[in-house]
Design a protein around this motif. Structure first.
Motif, mmCIF file in Angstrom:
data_model
loop_
_atom_site.group_PDB
_atom_site.id
_atom_site.type_symbol
_atom_site.label_atom_id
_atom_site.label_comp_id
_atom_site.label_asym_id
_atom_site.label_seq_id
_atom_site.Cartn_x
_atom_site.Cartn_y
_atom_site.Cartn_z
ATOM 1 N N MET A 1 37.429 37.791 36.854
ATOM 2 C CA MET A 1 37.796 39.106 36.322
ATOM 3 C C MET A 1 36.653 39.608 35.461
ATOM 4 O O MET A 1 35.905 38.817 34.882
ATOM 5 N N ASP A 2 36.510 40.933 35.421
ATOM 6 C CA ASP A 2 35.446 41.521 34.616
ATOM 7 C C ASP A 2 35.686 43.017 34.509
ATOM 8 O O ASP A 2 36.486 43.586 35.251
ATOM 9 N N GLN A 3 34.972 43.652 33.610
ATOM 10 C CA GLN A 3 35.006 45.101 33.458
ATOM 11 C C GLN A 3 34.192 45.748 34.572
ATOM 12 O O GLN A 3 33.309 45.133 35.156
ATOM 13 N N GLY A 4 34.471 47.022 34.852
ATOM 14 C CA GLY A 4 33.674 47.771 35.817
ATOM 15 C C GLY A 4 34.161 47.604 37.237
ATOM 16 O O GLY A 4 35.328 47.321 37.490
ATOM 17 N N ILE A 5 33.236 47.760 38.164
ATOM 18 C CA ILE A 5 33.550 47.741 39.586
ATOM 19 C C ILE A 5 33.121 46.413 40.192
ATOM 20 O O ILE A 5 32.027 45.914 39.915
ATOM 21 N N TRP A 6 33.976 45.849 41.045
ATOM 22 C CA TRP A 6 33.659 44.605 41.741
ATOM 23 C C TRP A 6 32.602 44.867 42.809
ATOM 24 O O TRP A 6 32.614 45.888 43.493
ATOM 25 N N THR A 7 31.656 43.946 42.941
ATOM 26 C CA THR A 7 30.666 43.979 44.018
ATOM 27 C C THR A 7 30.617 42.583 44.642
ATOM 28 O O THR A 7 31.084 41.615 44.027
ATOM 29 N N PRO A 8 30.056 42.433 45.836
ATOM 30 C CA PRO A 8 29.938 41.092 46.416
ATOM 31 C C PRO A 8 29.199 40.117 45.488
ATOM 32 O O PRO A 8 29.477 38.923 45.484
ATOM 33 N N GLY A 9 28.291 40.617 44.675
ATOM 34 C CA GLY A 9 27.594 39.761 43.718
ATOM 35 C C GLY A 9 28.504 39.227 42.620
ATOM 36 O O GLY A 9 28.163 38.250 41.950
ATOM 37 N N SER A 10 29.668 39.842 42.452
ATOM 38 C CA SER A 10 30.629 39.368 41.445
ATOM 39 C C SER A 10 31.136 37.973 41.762
ATOM 40 O O SER A 10 31.615 37.264 40.877
ATOM 41 N N ARG A 11 31.040 37.562 43.024
ATOM 42 C CA ARG A 11 31.502 36.219 43.408
ATOM 43 C C ARG A 11 30.721 35.119 42.675
ATOM 44 O O ARG A 11 31.206 34.005 42.545
ATOM 45 N N GLN A 12 29.522 35.434 42.202
ATOM 46 C CA GLN A 12 28.720 34.443 41.471
ATOM 47 C C GLN A 12 29.389 34.055 40.154
ATOM 48 O O GLN A 12 29.097 32.990 39.601
ATOM 49 N N GLN A 13 30.292 34.906 39.639
ATOM 50 C CA GLN A 13 30.984 34.646 38.375
ATOM 51 C C GLN A 13 32.286 33.867 38.556
ATOM 52 O O GLN A 13 32.902 33.472 37.580
ATOM 53 N N TYR A 14 32.736 33.682 39.790
ATOM 54 C CA TYR A 14 34.047 33.083 40.039
ATOM 55 C C TYR A 14 34.142 31.670 39.462
ATOM 56 O O TYR A 14 33.192 30.887 39.509
ATOM 57 N N ASN A 15 35.312 31.328 38.959
ATOM 58 C CA ASN A 15 35.632 29.985 38.499
ATOM 59 C C ASN A 15 36.355 29.279 39.641
ATOM 60 O O ASN A 15 37.551 29.459 39.832
ATOM 61 N N LEU A 16 35.639 28.489 40.409
ATOM 62 C CA LEU A 16 36.229 27.772 41.535
ATOM 63 C C LEU A 16 36.551 26.321 41.199
ATOM 64 O O LEU A 16 37.068 25.589 42.040
ATOM 65 N N GLU A 17 36.272 25.918 39.982
ATOM 66 C CA GLU A 17 36.506 24.532 39.557
ATOM 67 C C GLU A 17 37.928 24.299 39.064
ATOM 68 O O GLU A 17 38.579 23.342 39.454
ATOM 69 N N ASP A 18 38.400 25.155 38.173
ATOM 70 C CA ASP A 18 39.741 24.967 37.599
ATOM 71 C C ASP A 18 40.449 26.322 37.419
ATOM 72 O O ASP A 18 40.859 26.688 36.328
ATOM 73 N N ALA A 19 40.599 27.036 38.514
ATOM 74 C CA ALA A 19 41.244 28.349 38.489
ATOM 75 C C ALA A 19 42.719 28.209 38.108
ATOM 76 O O ALA A 19 43.351 27.188 38.363
#
Length: 127
Positions: free
Chosen positions: A35-53
């Motif tokens: 989650m983040d402010q603004g508009i989602w872009t494909p580059g936003s996937r770099q911020q994802y928490n895939l370890e302990d969502a």
């Protein structure tokens, strides 16, 4: 929308309004991965928490922000994703996801009864 049993789906909710929106997946859980402010872009996937969502069935999306979730399609059948703002569900802010399995088994999903009442495009189709 159609999807395959045991696959994953990424859903991104964007809220361009001035109030919090909530979304609910009936009977199932998903994992909040970003989650983040603004508009989602494909580059936003770099911020994802895939370890302990976090596993949830309802998610809030803050004003002018986005929230991304991953859904494990681990149950065959019909799923419903809807806005928690009841009046908006009639404005298209809900949808049904049909999860298919290549195996026709009552272990995964019961068949539709032969005496079911059909309407619209379903009339005359075999179930």
């Amino acid at each position: 929308m159609e999807a395959d049993f045991r696959s994953f789906v990424e859903i991104v909710f964007e809220n361009n309004e001035d109030f919090i929106q909530s979304w609910h997946l009936d009977g199932y859980n998903f994992f909040v991965v970003g989650m983040d402010q603004g508009i989602w872009t494909p580059g936003s996937r770099q911020q994802y928490n895939l370890e302990d969502a976090i596993s949830r069935s309802t998610v809030q999306v803050y004003p002018h922000s986005w929230t991304a979730v991953h859904v494990a399609l681990d149950n065959v059948g019909m799923w419903n994703l809807r806005s928690e703002i009841w009046t908006r569900s009639y404005l298209g802010q809900q949808f049904y996801l049909r999860v298919y399995s290549p195996v026709a088994s009552t272990r995964d999903e019961n068949t539709i009864p032969s005496n079911v009442l059909l309407c619209g495009r379903a009339i005359g189709r075999s179930m």
